[in-house]
Scaffold this motif. Sequence first.
Motif, PDB file in Angstrom:
ATOM      1  N   SER A 199       0.853  -1.195   0.000  1.00 58.10           N
ATOM      2  CA  SER A 199       0.000   0.000   0.000  1.00 58.10           C
ATOM      3  C   SER A 199       0.886   1.242   0.000  1.00 58.10           C
ATOM      4  O   SER A 199       2.027   1.216   0.458  1.00 58.10           O
ATOM      5  N   HIS A 200       0.331   2.319  -0.536  1.00 55.84           N
ATOM      6  CA  HIS A 200       1.061   3.585  -0.685  1.00 55.84           C
ATOM      7  C   HIS A 200       0.204   4.677  -0.076  1.00 55.84           C
ATOM      8  O   HIS A 200      -0.938   4.882  -0.483  1.00 55.84           O
ATOM      9  N   THR A 201       0.753   5.359   0.925  1.00 53.10           N
ATOM     10  CA  THR A 201       0.041   6.495   1.516  1.00 53.10           C
ATOM     11  C   THR A 201       1.026   7.642   1.670  1.00 53.10           C
ATOM     12  O   THR A 201       2.241   7.444   1.672  1.00 53.10           O
ATOM     13  N   PHE A 202       0.488   8.841   1.756  1.00 55.83           N
ATOM     14  CA  PHE A 202       1.346   9.997   2.006  1.00 55.83           C
ATOM     15  C   PHE A 202       0.591  11.052   2.788  1.00 55.83           C
ATOM     16  O   PHE A 202      -0.648  11.079   2.799  1.00 55.83           O
ATOM     17  N   SER A 203       1.359  11.899   3.446  1.00 58.77           N
ATOM     18  CA  SER A 203       0.780  13.052   4.133  1.00 58.77           C
ATOM     19  C   SER A 203       1.753  14.214   4.011  1.00 58.77           C
ATOM     20  O   SER A 203       2.961  14.014   3.908  1.00 58.77           O
ATOM     21  N   VAL A 204       1.200  15.402   3.979  1.00 55.19           N
ATOM     22  CA  VAL A 204       2.029  16.613   3.915  1.00 55.19           C
ATOM     23  C   VAL A 204       2.526  16.917   5.315  1.00 55.19           C
ATOM     24  O   VAL A 204       1.736  17.128   6.232  1.00 55.19           O
ATOM     25  N   LYS A 205       3.842  16.915   5.481  1.00 50.86           N
ATOM     26  CA  LYS A 205       4.435  17.193   6.786  1.00 50.86           C
ATOM     27  C   LYS A 205       4.637  18.691   6.987  1.00 50.86           C
ATOM     28  O   LYS A 205       4.520  19.189   8.094  1.00 50.86           O
ATOM     29  N   SER A 206       4.973  19.394   5.907  1.00 54.64           N
ATOM     30  CA  SER A 206       5.143  20.843   6.015  1.00 54.64           C
ATOM     31  C   SER A 206       4.936  21.465   4.646  1.00 54.64           C
ATOM     32  O   SER A 206       5.096  20.806   3.613  1.00 54.64           O
ATOM     33  N   SER A 207       4.552  22.714   4.651  1.00 54.25           N
ATOM     34  CA  SER A 207       4.428  23.476   3.399  1.00 54.25           C
ATOM     35  C   SER A 207       4.674  24.941   3.700  1.00 54.25           C
ATOM     36  O   SER A 207       4.427  25.410   4.806  1.00 54.25           O
ATOM     37  N   SER A 208       5.193  25.625   2.694  1.00 54.12           N
ATOM     38  CA  SER A 208       5.420  27.058   2.836  1.00 54.12           C
ATOM     39  C   SER A 208       5.251  27.699   1.463  1.00 54.12           C
ATOM     40  O   SER A 208       5.331  27.027   0.437  1.00 54.12           O
ATOM     41  N   THR A 209       5.011  28.980   1.465  1.00 48.92           N
ATOM     42  CA  THR A 209       4.865  29.724   0.215  1.00 48.92           C
ATOM     43  C   THR A 209       5.745  30.961   0.255  1.00 48.92           C
ATOM     44  O   THR A 209       6.057  31.494   1.325  1.00 48.92           O
TER      45      THR A 209
END
Length: 146
Positions: free
Chosen positions: A69-79
């Motif tokens: 199985s393949h899962t992902f989550s966003v740990k950090s983001s910036s703009t």
Amino acid sequence: MPKDNAGYPYSAAPAVTPHVGIHSKLVGIMGELERIPKRGRNLYHKYDYATESDVADAIRPLLVKYKISHTFSVKSSSTAPHGDGVITTVEILVTLTDCDSGEFVSTLAPGTGYDSLDKGLYKAMTGALKYHALKTFVLSTGDDPE
């Protein structure tokens, strides 16, 4: 109970079965994958590229076949503003899990996307996932981007 040549009983050693876990399965997937063709074209900068959908279409059936199985989550983001748009940078955590054993491998994958509207995050996630897949499975697109 089995007996040896002299007629004495002995316990047979248990059969040794090779360990088939997450890494063995990932190697199996690597063995079945080939170069990803460049079907995308950037008309503005005039270059060809492997699309995210081509990468996903090559890998997805093998993940299913090997029960990963393949899962992902966003740990950090910036703009950050850049010209007429915004550069979005993400770090995602991708987890590949062996559905048979429960073993898993998690890796951080960076991505960056530029957009003048609201698509920067999606572009950054798409890039992160695409390059994570290319590098995890040691896939070639036929050239080095540098």
